[in-house]
Design a protein around this motif. Sequence first.
Motif, PDB file in Angstrom:
ATOM      1  N   ILE A  41       0.764  -1.231   0.135  1.00  0.00           N
ATOM      2  CA  ILE A  41      -0.064  -0.024  -0.131  1.00  0.00           C
ATOM      3  C   ILE A  41       0.810   1.270  -0.011  1.00  0.00           C
ATOM      4  CG2 ILE A  41      -1.630   1.423   1.455  1.00  0.00           C
ATOM      5  CD1 ILE A  41      -2.726  -1.532   2.286  1.00  0.00           C
ATOM      6  N   GLY A  42       0.506   2.061  -0.973  1.00  0.00           N
ATOM      7  CA  GLY A  42       1.308   3.291  -0.962  1.00  0.00           C
ATOM      8  C   GLY A  42       2.350   3.249  -2.274  1.00  0.00           C
ATOM      9  N   MET A  43       3.367   4.148  -2.237  1.00  0.00           N
ATOM     10  CA  MET A  43       3.864   4.360  -3.311  1.00  0.00           C
ATOM     11  C   MET A  43       5.085   3.060  -3.719  1.00  0.00           C
ATOM     12  SD  MET A  43       6.541   7.663  -4.107  1.00  0.00           S
ATOM     13  CE  MET A  43       7.816   7.693  -5.273  1.00  0.00           C
ATOM     14  N   ARG A  44       5.269   2.962  -4.870  1.00  0.00           N
ATOM     15  CA  ARG A  44       5.875   1.900  -5.498  1.00  0.00           C
ATOM     16  C   ARG A  44       7.351   2.535  -5.615  1.00  0.00           C
ATOM     17  NH1 ARG A  44       1.130   1.120  -9.123  1.00  0.00           N
ATOM     18  NH2 ARG A  44       2.184   2.298 -10.811  1.00  0.00           N
ATOM     19  N   LYS A  45       8.288   1.643  -5.655  1.00  0.00           N
ATOM     20  CA  LYS A  45       9.460   2.072  -5.695  1.00  0.00           C
ATOM     21  C   LYS A  45       9.743   2.299  -7.120  1.00  0.00           C
ATOM     22  CE  LYS A  45      12.806  -0.943  -4.836  1.00  0.00           C
ATOM     23  NZ  LYS A  45      13.654  -1.903  -4.216  1.00  0.00           N
ATOM     24  N   PRO A  46      10.473   3.453  -7.487  1.00  0.00           N
ATOM     25  CA  PRO A  46      10.736   3.524  -8.732  1.00  0.00           C
ATOM     26  C   PRO A  46      11.931   2.857  -9.575  1.00  0.00           C
ATOM     27  CG  PRO A  46      11.334   5.504  -7.602  1.00  0.00           C
ATOM     28  CD  PRO A  46      10.652   4.520  -6.743  1.00  0.00           C
ATOM     29  N   SER A  47      12.051   2.474 -10.619  1.00  0.00           N
ATOM     30  CA  SER A  47      13.022   1.915 -11.299  1.00  0.00           C
ATOM     31  C   SER A  47      13.075   2.249 -12.970  1.00  0.00           C
ATOM     32  CB  SER A  47      12.873   0.237 -11.230  1.00  0.00           C
ATOM     33  OG  SER A  47      13.648  -0.130 -12.215  1.00  0.00           O
ATOM     34  N   ILE A  48      14.271   3.086 -13.302  1.00  0.00           N
ATOM     35  CA  ILE A  48      14.303   3.428 -14.495  1.00  0.00           C
ATOM     36  C   ILE A  48      14.391   2.156 -15.568  1.00  0.00           C
ATOM     37  CG2 ILE A  48      15.624   5.028 -16.016  1.00  0.00           C
ATOM     38  CD1 ILE A  48      14.256   6.486 -13.913  1.00  0.00           C
ATOM     39  N   SER A  71       2.622   5.320  -8.521  1.00  0.00           N
ATOM     40  CA  SER A  71       4.102   5.580  -8.744  1.00  0.00           C
ATOM     41  C   SER A  71       4.392   7.252  -8.824  1.00  0.00           C
ATOM     42  CB  SER A  71       4.275   5.050 -10.295  1.00  0.00           C
ATOM     43  OG  SER A  71       3.749   5.853 -11.167  1.00  0.00           O
ATOM     44  N   PHE A  72       5.601   7.531  -8.804  1.00  0.00           N
ATOM     45  CA  PHE A  72       6.144   8.621  -9.001  1.00  0.00           C
ATOM     46  C   PHE A  72       5.486   9.542 -10.115  1.00  0.00           C
ATOM     47  CE2 PHE A  72       9.524  11.995  -9.644  1.00  0.00           C
ATOM     48  CZ  PHE A  72       9.676  12.362  -8.568  1.00  0.00           C
ATOM     49  N   CYS A  73       5.493   9.012 -10.920  1.00  0.00           N
ATOM     50  CA  CYS A  73       4.875   9.593 -12.358  1.00  0.00           C
ATOM     51  C   CYS A  73       3.406   9.979 -12.167  1.00  0.00           C
ATOM     52  CB  CYS A  73       5.129   8.586 -13.780  1.00  0.00           C
ATOM     53  SG  CYS A  73       6.777   8.299 -14.170  1.00  0.00           S
ATOM     54  N   ASP A  74       2.630   9.244 -11.415  1.00  0.00           N
ATOM     55  CA  ASP A  74       1.458   9.647 -10.979  1.00  0.00           C
ATOM     56  C   ASP A  74       1.327  10.881 -10.269  1.00  0.00           C
ATOM     57  OD1 ASP A  74       0.479   7.292 -12.439  1.00  0.00           O
ATOM     58  OD2 ASP A  74       0.438   6.038 -10.453  1.00  0.00           O
ATOM     59  N   LEU A 113       3.614  13.327 -10.399  1.00  0.00           N
ATOM     60  CA  LEU A 113       4.066  14.275 -11.476  1.00  0.00           C
ATOM     61  C   LEU A 113       2.839  14.853 -12.315  1.00  0.00           C
ATOM     62  CD1 LEU A 113       7.564  13.183 -12.353  1.00  0.00           C
ATOM     63  CD2 LEU A 113       6.934  15.240 -10.878  1.00  0.00           C
ATOM     64  N   LYS A 114       2.000  13.943 -12.668  1.00  0.00           N
ATOM     65  CA  LYS A 114       1.019  13.787 -13.627  1.00  0.00           C
ATOM     66  C   LYS A 114      -0.262  14.790 -12.923  1.00  0.00           C
ATOM     67  CE  LYS A 114       1.596  10.068 -16.704  1.00  0.00           C
ATOM     68  NZ  LYS A 114       0.984   8.529 -16.797  1.00  0.00           N
ATOM     69  N   SER A 115      -0.235  14.531 -11.612  1.00  0.00           N
ATOM     70  CA  SER A 115      -1.255  15.146 -10.831  1.00  0.00           C
ATOM     71  C   SER A 115      -0.996  16.716 -10.602  1.00  0.00           C
ATOM     72  CB  SER A 115      -1.791  14.306  -9.650  1.00  0.00           C
ATOM     73  OG  SER A 115      -0.429  14.322  -8.686  1.00  0.00           O
ATOM     74  N   LEU A 116       0.307  16.738 -10.359  1.00  0.00           N
ATOM     75  CA  LEU A 116       0.817  18.341 -10.012  1.00  0.00           C
ATOM     76  C   LEU A 116       0.864  19.038 -11.372  1.00  0.00           C
ATOM     77  CD1 LEU A 116       3.929  17.435  -7.814  1.00  0.00           C
ATOM     78  CD2 LEU A 116       1.738  18.511  -6.945  1.00  0.00           C
ATOM     79  N   LEU A 117       1.071  18.493 -12.583  1.00  0.00           N
ATOM     80  CA  LEU A 117       1.171  19.432 -13.613  1.00  0.00           C
ATOM     81  C   LEU A 117      -0.325  19.489 -14.285  1.00  0.00           C
ATOM     82  CD1 LEU A 117       4.062  17.682 -15.428  1.00  0.00           C
ATOM     83  CD2 LEU A 117       4.127  19.742 -14.280  1.00  0.00           C
ATOM     84  N   LYS A 118      -1.262  18.997 -13.858  1.00  0.00           N
ATOM     85  CA  LYS A 118      -2.850  19.292 -14.323  1.00  0.00           C
ATOM     86  C   LYS A 118      -3.018  20.491 -14.044  1.00  0.00           C
ATOM     87  CE  LYS A 118      -4.683  14.853 -15.535  1.00  0.00           C
ATOM     88  NZ  LYS A 118      -5.686  13.903 -15.285  1.00  0.00           N
TER      89      LYS A 118
END
Length: 70
Positions: free
Chosen positions: A3-10, A60-63, A65-70
Motif C-alpha cells: 500500500i502506498g508508493m511503488r519504488k521507481p525503477s528507470i 508511482s512517482f509519475c502519477d 507528477l501527472k497530478s501536479l502538472l494538471k
Amino acid sequence: MKIGMRKPSIKKSISARTTGRVKRAVKKAIIPGYGRKGMGWINNPSKAMYNKVYNKTTFSFCDILKSLLK
C-alpha cells in the motif's frame, strides 16, 4: 500486499516501454483473443484479482507528477 508508493525503477520503466511492444504484436497475431479486455480474468483469475487490488492501492512517482502538472 503493498500500500502506498511503488519504488521507481528507470531500467524496468524503459524495458516496459520498448520490448513489450514487439512481443505484444507477435502474440496478438498468433493467439486468438490475446490482448482483449477481460482475458486476464479468464486465463488466471487469482492473478487478475491481485493485480486489480495492487493497482488500486499503490501509485508511482509519475502519477504524482501527472497530478501536479494538471
